[in-house]
Design a protein around this motif. Structure first.
Motif, PDB file in Angstrom:
ATOM      1  N   THR B 153       0.820  -1.221   0.000  1.00 29.41           N
ATOM      2  CA  THR B 153       0.000   0.000   0.000  1.00 29.41           C
ATOM      3  C   THR B 153       0.853   1.270   0.000  1.00 29.41           C
ATOM      4  O   THR B 153       0.309   2.373   0.063  1.00 29.41           O
ATOM      5  N   THR B 154       2.173   1.117  -0.035  1.00 32.80           N
ATOM      6  CA  THR B 154       3.056   2.264  -0.305  1.00 32.80           C
ATOM      7  C   THR B 154       3.952   1.841  -1.469  1.00 32.80           C
ATOM      8  O   THR B 154       5.155   1.674  -1.315  1.00 32.80           O
ATOM      9  N   PRO B 155       3.335   1.660  -2.650  1.00 33.35           N
ATOM     10  CA  PRO B 155       4.091   1.086  -3.771  1.00 33.35           C
ATOM     11  C   PRO B 155       5.243   1.982  -4.213  1.00 33.35           C
ATOM     12  O   PRO B 155       6.181   1.506  -4.843  1.00 33.35           O
ATOM     13  N   TYR B 156       5.194   3.273  -3.861  1.00 36.63           N
ATOM     14  CA  TYR B 156       6.293   4.169  -4.234  1.00 36.63           C
ATOM     15  C   TYR B 156       7.212   4.438  -3.043  1.00 36.63           C
ATOM     16  O   TYR B 156       8.055   5.316  -3.092  1.00 36.63           O
ATOM     17  N   GLY B 157       6.997   3.712  -1.963  1.00 41.98           N
ATOM     18  CA  GLY B 157       7.802   3.926  -0.761  1.00 41.98           C
ATOM     19  C   GLY B 157       7.056   4.832   0.211  1.00 41.98           C
ATOM     20  O   GLY B 157       6.337   5.748  -0.205  1.00 41.98           O
ATOM     21  N   ARG B 158       7.216   4.588   1.508  1.00 44.66           N
ATOM     22  CA  ARG B 158       6.519   5.412   2.489  1.00 44.66           C
ATOM     23  C   ARG B 158       7.061   6.834   2.450  1.00 44.66           C
ATOM     24  O   ARG B 158       8.275   7.046   2.518  1.00 44.66           O
ATOM     25  N   ASP B 159       6.154   7.785   2.370  1.00 46.13           N
ATOM     26  CA  ASP B 159       6.519   9.192   2.276  1.00 46.13           C
ATOM     27  C   ASP B 159       5.906   9.910   3.485  1.00 46.13           C
ATOM     28  O   ASP B 159       4.688   9.875   3.678  1.00 46.13           O
ATOM     29  N   PHE B 160       6.767  10.564   4.287  1.00 49.25           N
ATOM     30  CA  PHE B 160       6.236  11.175   5.518  1.00 49.25           C
ATOM     31  C   PHE B 160       5.190  12.238   5.232  1.00 49.25           C
ATOM     32  O   PHE B 160       4.321  12.506   6.049  1.00 49.25           O
ATOM     33  N   ARG B 161       5.263  12.821   3.999  1.00 48.46           N
ATOM     34  CA  ARG B 161       4.289  13.880   3.698  1.00 48.46           C
ATOM     35  C   ARG B 161       2.871  13.339   3.603  1.00 48.46           C
ATOM     36  O   ARG B 161       1.923  14.036   3.929  1.00 48.46           O
ATOM     37  N   SER B 162       2.723  12.137   3.155  1.00 45.68           N
ATOM     38  CA  SER B 162       1.365  11.593   3.087  1.00 45.68           C
ATOM     39  C   SER B 162       1.115  10.511   4.145  1.00 45.68           C
ATOM     40  O   SER B 162      -0.017  10.351   4.599  1.00 45.68           O
ATOM     41  N   ASP B 163       2.153   9.812   4.549  1.00 45.89           N
ATOM     42  CA  ASP B 163       1.928   8.639   5.412  1.00 45.89           C
ATOM     43  C   ASP B 163       2.446   8.813   6.835  1.00 45.89           C
ATOM     44  O   ASP B 163       2.315   7.897   7.652  1.00 45.89           O
ATOM     45  N   GLY B 164       3.069   9.916   7.127  1.00 44.10           N
ATOM     46  CA  GLY B 164       3.610  10.097   8.472  1.00 44.10           C
ATOM     47  C   GLY B 164       4.905   9.322   8.659  1.00 44.10           C
ATOM     48  O   GLY B 164       5.450   8.747   7.711  1.00 44.10           O
ATOM     49  N   TYR B 165       5.385   9.306   9.897  1.00 40.54           N
ATOM     50  CA  TYR B 165       6.698   8.707  10.201  1.00 40.54           C
ATOM     51  C   TYR B 165       6.550   7.362  10.890  1.00 40.54           C
ATOM     52  O   TYR B 165       5.554   7.120  11.566  1.00 40.54           O
ATOM     53  N   PRO B 166       7.542   6.507  10.764  1.00 38.88           N
ATOM     54  CA  PRO B 166       7.503   5.262  11.535  1.00 38.88           C
ATOM     55  C   PRO B 166       7.505   5.576  13.032  1.00 38.88           C
ATOM     56  O   PRO B 166       8.257   6.443  13.495  1.00 38.88           O
ATOM     57  N   ILE B 167       6.674   4.872  13.748  1.00 42.75           N
ATOM     58  CA  ILE B 167       6.433   5.212  15.160  1.00 42.75           C
ATOM     59  C   ILE B 167       7.316   4.332  16.053  1.00 42.75           C
ATOM     60  O   ILE B 167       7.433   3.127  15.817  1.00 42.75           O
ATOM     61  N   ARG B 168       7.949   4.960  17.045  1.00 41.64           N
ATOM     62  CA  ARG B 168       8.823   4.205  17.963  1.00 41.64           C
ATOM     63  C   ARG B 168       8.040   3.929  19.244  1.00 41.64           C
ATOM     64  O   ARG B 168       7.986   4.768  20.144  1.00 41.64           O
ATOM     65  N   MET B 169       7.450   2.746  19.319  1.00 42.44           N
ATOM     66  CA  MET B 169       6.538   2.451  20.432  1.00 42.44           C
ATOM     67  C   MET B 169       7.272   2.278  21.754  1.00 42.44           C
ATOM     68  O   MET B 169       6.783   2.700  22.793  1.00 42.44           O
ATOM     69  N   ALA B 170       8.430   1.638  21.746  1.00 40.48           N
ATOM     70  CA  ALA B 170       9.119   1.378  23.020  1.00 40.48           C
ATOM     71  C   ALA B 170       9.441   2.698  23.726  1.00 40.48           C
ATOM     72  O   ALA B 170       9.236   2.830  24.937  1.00 40.48           O
ATOM     73  N   GLU B 171       9.895   3.697  22.941  1.00 44.23           N
ATOM     74  CA  GLU B 171      10.201   5.004  23.522  1.00 44.23           C
ATOM     75  C   GLU B 171       8.928   5.696  23.990  1.00 44.23           C
ATOM     76  O   GLU B 171       8.875   6.281  25.068  1.00 44.23           O
ATOM     77  N   LEU B 172       7.907   5.610  23.132  1.00 48.40           N
ATOM     78  CA  LEU B 172       6.644   6.286  23.449  1.00 48.40           C
ATOM     79  C   LEU B 172       6.057   5.740  24.756  1.00 48.40           C
ATOM     80  O   LEU B 172       5.648   6.495  25.642  1.00 48.40           O
ATOM     81  N   LEU B 173       6.066   4.425  24.892  1.00 48.57           N
ATOM     82  CA  LEU B 173       5.463   3.825  26.085  1.00 48.57           C
ATOM     83  C   LEU B 173       6.336   4.054  27.321  1.00 48.57           C
ATOM     84  O   LEU B 173       5.829   4.145  28.442  1.00 48.57           O
ATOM     85  N   ALA B 174       7.643   4.185  27.099  1.00 49.30           N
ATOM     86  CA  ALA B 174       8.538   4.445  28.235  1.00 49.30           C
ATOM     87  C   ALA B 174       8.195   5.785  28.891  1.00 49.30           C
ATOM     88  O   ALA B 174       8.444   5.989  30.080  1.00 49.30           O
ATOM     89  N   GLY B 175       7.598   6.666  28.119  1.00 45.15           N
ATOM     90  CA  GLY B 175       7.251   7.991  28.656  1.00 45.15           C
ATOM     91  C   GLY B 175       6.064   7.983  29.591  1.00 45.15           C
ATOM     92  O   GLY B 175       5.763   8.995  30.223  1.00 45.15           O
ATOM     93  N   LEU B 176       5.383   6.863  29.699  1.00 45.56           N
ATOM     94  CA  LEU B 176       4.184   6.831  30.541  1.00 45.56           C
ATOM     95  C   LEU B 176       4.523   6.376  31.952  1.00 45.56           C
ATOM     96  O   LEU B 176       5.295   5.439  32.151  1.00 45.56           O
ATOM     97  N   GLU B 177       3.909   7.053  32.915  1.00 46.48           N
ATOM     98  CA  GLU B 177       4.174   6.776  34.327  1.00 46.48           C
ATOM     99  C   GLU B 177       3.957   5.302  34.693  1.00 46.48           C
ATOM    100  O   GLU B 177       4.735   4.712  35.438  1.00 46.48           O
ATOM    101  N   GLY B 178       2.890   4.702  34.147  1.00 42.10           N
ATOM    102  CA  GLY B 178       2.537   3.338  34.563  1.00 42.10           C
ATOM    103  C   GLY B 178       3.408   2.255  33.957  1.00 42.10           C
ATOM    104  O   GLY B 178       3.321   1.088  34.349  1.00 42.10           O
ATOM    105  N   THR B 179       4.246   2.617  32.987  1.00 44.47           N
ATOM    106  CA  THR B 179       5.115   1.615  32.372  1.00 44.47           C
ATOM    107  C   THR B 179       6.267   1.285  33.319  1.00 44.47           C
ATOM    108  O   THR B 179       6.990   2.180  33.757  1.00 44.47           O
ATOM    109  N   ALA B 180       6.444   0.007  33.619  1.00 45.54           N
ATOM    110  CA  ALA B 180       7.517  -0.391  34.536  1.00 45.54           C
ATOM    111  C   ALA B 180       8.797  -0.677  33.772  1.00 45.54           C
ATOM    112  O   ALA B 180       9.897  -0.413  34.251  1.00 45.54           O
ATOM    113  N   TYR B 181       8.643  -1.220  32.577  1.00 45.00           N
ATOM    114  CA  TYR B 181       9.816  -1.643  31.828  1.00 45.00           C
ATOM    115  C   TYR B 181       9.521  -1.537  30.344  1.00 45.00           C
ATOM    116  O   TYR B 181       8.460  -1.971  29.885  1.00 45.00           O
ATOM    117  N   SER B 182      10.427  -0.940  29.601  1.00 52.72           N
ATOM    118  CA  SER B 182      10.271  -0.870  28.151  1.00 52.72           C
ATOM    119  C   SER B 182      11.636  -1.013  27.504  1.00 52.72           C
ATOM    120  O   SER B 182      12.562  -0.267  27.822  1.00 52.72           O
TER     121      SER B 182
END
Ligand SMILES: Cc1ncc(C[n+]2csc(CCOP(=O)(O)OP(=O)(O)O)c2C)c(N)n1
Ligand code: SF4
Lengths: 359, 259
Positions: B153-182
């Motif tokens: 579904t990105t036959p021309y390659g993922r483009d941040f202008r239309s598809d956004g950026y790859p998301i870094r979940m481990a970092e994102l979840l580490a930012g939450l108070e309730g996360t004990a380990y990421s």
């Protein structure tokens, strides 16, 4: 907010929504998850106040999507569990309800419905009839649907809903509205008398001393999904045969029979009493279960009376099921109000018209 | 002829984990799901959890968790595994509960469920498999798909202008108070596998000690949908993937210090 009654069988004055909570607690439900929506907030508020002291769990979810999946997990653990919401929230639960029906997991889902479609309004309505009785989610399944019309029934039908859900391993829904939810009247908190004690040999409790178990709805091998669908179908047929419930109200000698459920039926009772005083032989068949629909009763009744007057707080949904039950379509009349309670005066007026009389 | 001398087998240095069912794998050659399953099974064995574990399977290539791991498993709708696990754990706080989720599952349709389970500090362990694509449905774009990566579904390659950026979940979840380990790990080399196992053990210990939600993100392959040979797929993980998704521990609670 009243605490769970210390001595059952005592008459207590309470709101319909609270009676649901009392029924659930009496039936041994100690797990409740929900997300706020008018007009059912008394239910999560009651559970938040009382479940912890009973050693249970109340948890407010981030959405109804999450709620129904909390329910799925707790049900898979073999515990009695309940949620409540109103139309828009029930829509978000449809995905999970389909998975629970497919995974054969019991739970009680309360819909204190409001007017839709969309955000609609918070006025009482029976616009969620189709959604409740025709499945709602994907794949073709049924919910057991119970429709209380009094505070007493909010209590007793909730207890029954837990029993039926466990007995048939399927979610059961209480379909109410703002009026039965918010009205207060005295009711008897009769002790819980389980219809049947159901073991849950499928519950996931860790595989100590036994083979591992799975609770799932995916069936990819050969014709497994077809086999599963026939199994579910047979279950729904058993429910149809054994669990249909309806109240006959003043049907002796009736020539005009109202068919209505929930609040619409409640109001109809007053109109029927007034009509009888005027010498019009009116009565009512009140479906208590909407699935299974009391089809045989409707069929028999249609042969006996001149008119079946279907009354609903919508523009006509259950009337389609009534038509399905009888070929005598010219005997069916309809009175609907999508977003309000029909008044007894309006119903009486319609009865008089059908009886060919002037008011 | 004299009897042959008894030849003792060398002591086994590696055995199949007890919690791993002895069946043929259905995963594609070079796919990491199998290795990750094995690590999870080993950690279940290590803590003696087999008889008190409830796994939550997601939607995606890993849905057949129950065919491989010898524990009770409930299947959840796409993305909802953290909510289902919440319902299991709240009903049975004495049980060990883990979810096993792909990136489409956890980082797309189920973003809300994982963020809120983490934020509540739900005492669960999440095994998160990031292969930068949707495996089961045939290689469509995932939230983790790299910029320029071609998918169905990105036959021309993922483009941040239309598809956004790859998301870094481990970092994102580490930012939450309730996360004990990421943490983010990979399994492309034996050394990485050892480290990954260490992380999963930590994540298990967090739950055992009632610390809150623990998550281990695995960088994983999908040779089939990447259109790569298994060895090239390993190189991709070691190269561009670990550059954008750095390996490491992003959060590690030392004590149950919610306040
Ligand atoms: C509600 C819903 N939407 C879409 C799908 C179709 N679907 C099945 S698996 C999948 C993607 C899974 O990808 P991922 O979570 O990355 O796991 P993988 O297959 O790569 O291991 C999708 C979109 C579904 N099952 N349910
Ligand atoms: S499609 Fe991709 S993720 Fe799925 S089994 Fe094959 S390689 Fe693994």
């Amino acid at each position: 907010m009243s605490a769970p009654p210390a001595s059952p069988s005592k008459r207590i004055l309470t709101k319909g929504n609270e009676a649901i909570c009392l029924g659930a607690v009496a039936a041994g439900c100690r797990h409740y998850y929900g997300y706020p929506i008018t007009p059912q907030n008394d239910i999560p508020e009651y559970m938040a106040a009382h479940l912890p002291e009973l050693g249970g769990t109340f948890l407010q979810a981030e959405s109804e999507v999450a709620t129904i999946n909390f329910i799925l997990g707790t049900s898979a653990s073999g515990k009695r569990v309940m949620t409540s919401s109103s139309g828009p929230g029930i829509s978000l639960m449809q995905e999970g309800l389909s998975y629970m029906a497919g995974s054969e997991l019991p739970a009680v889902i309360v819909n204190i419905s409001r007017s839709g479609p969309g955000l609609g309004g918070i006025a009482p309505s029976q616009g969620d009839y189709f959604q409740a009785v025709k499945g709602g989610g994907h794949g073709g399944y049924r919910l057991i649907v119970l429709a209380p019309h009094s505070v007493q029934e909010m209590y007793t039908l909730t207890m029954l809903a837990f029993d039926l859900a466990d007995k048939y391993r399927t979610p059961a829904m209480i379909l109410g509205d703002a009026i039965v939810g918010q009205m207060k009247e005295p009711f008897v908190a009769s002790p819980y008398d389980p219809a049947s004690t159901v073991e849950k040999p499928w519950a996931l409790t860790g595989c100590a001393g036994r083979e591992r178990r799975n609770v799932k709805s995916l069936h990819l091998k050969d014709n497994a999904i077809e086999v599963h669908n026939w199994k579910l179908y047979e279950k729904y047929e058993r429910i149809r045969k054994d669990e249909a419930r309806a109240e006959s109200y003043m049907l002796d000698g009736a020539t005009i029979a109202i068919v209505a459920f929930g609040t619409a039926a409640r109001v109809s009772k007053t109109a029927i009493q007034w009509a009888r005083k005027e010498g019009i032989a009116a009565g009512m068949l009140r479906p208590i279960t909407l699935f299974p629909f009391p089809g045989r009763e409707v069929f028999e009744l249609a042969r006996k009376v001149d008119v079946l007057l279907v009354i609903e707080m919508n523009t006509g949904q259950m009337v389609e099921d009534v038509r399905q039950c009888t070929p005598l379509h010219d005997r069916i009349a309809f009175l609907g109000k999508p977003c309000a309670m029909p008044t007894p005066e309006e119903i009486l007026e319609r009865i008089r018209q059908l009886a060919g009389r002037k008011g | 002829m004299s009897a042959p001398a008894k030849v003792g087998f060398p002591k086994a240095v590696y055995t199949r984990p007890e919690s791993l069912v002895d069946v043929k794998s259905h995963f594609c050659p070079g796919c990491h799901h199998g290795t990750i399953h094995k690590i999870v099974a080993e950690c279940i064995d290590r803590y003696g959890l087999r008889e008190k574990t409830i796994g939550v399977a997601c939607v995606g290539c890993a849905v057949f968790l129950y065919d491989y791991i010898d524990v009770d498993v409930v299947e959840s709708p796409h993305g909802r595994a953290p909510a289902v696990a919440t319902g299991v754990k709240r009903a049975q706080p004495d049980k060990f509960v883990f979810t096993y989720q792909g990136d489409g599952d956890l980082a797309a349709i189920g973003t809300s469920e994982i963020i809120h389970a983490a934020n509540r500090g739900e005492n669960l362990t999440v095994v998160f498999v990031n292969n930068t694509t949707y495996g089961m449905t045939g290689g469509q774009m995932a939230p983790t798909t790299m910029l320029g990566q071609k998918t169905s579904t990105t036959p021309y390659g993922r483009d941040f202008r239309s598809d956004g950026y790859p998301i870094r979940m481990a970092e994102l979840l580490a930012g939450l108070e309730g996360t004990a380990y990421s943490a983010r790990v990979a399994v492309s080399t034996p050394a990485q596998i050892r480290k990954a196992k260490e992380s999963v053990r930590k994540a298990f210990e967090m739950q055992i000690n009632g610390m809150g939600l623990s998550i281990v993100e695995f960088l994983s392959t999908c040779p089939t949908n990447w259109g790569m040979k298994p060895l090239d797929a390993q190189k991709r993980v070691l190269g561009e993937m670990s550059e954008y998704f750095p390996l490491g521990v992003f959060k590690e609670r030392k004590q149950a210090d919610f306040a």
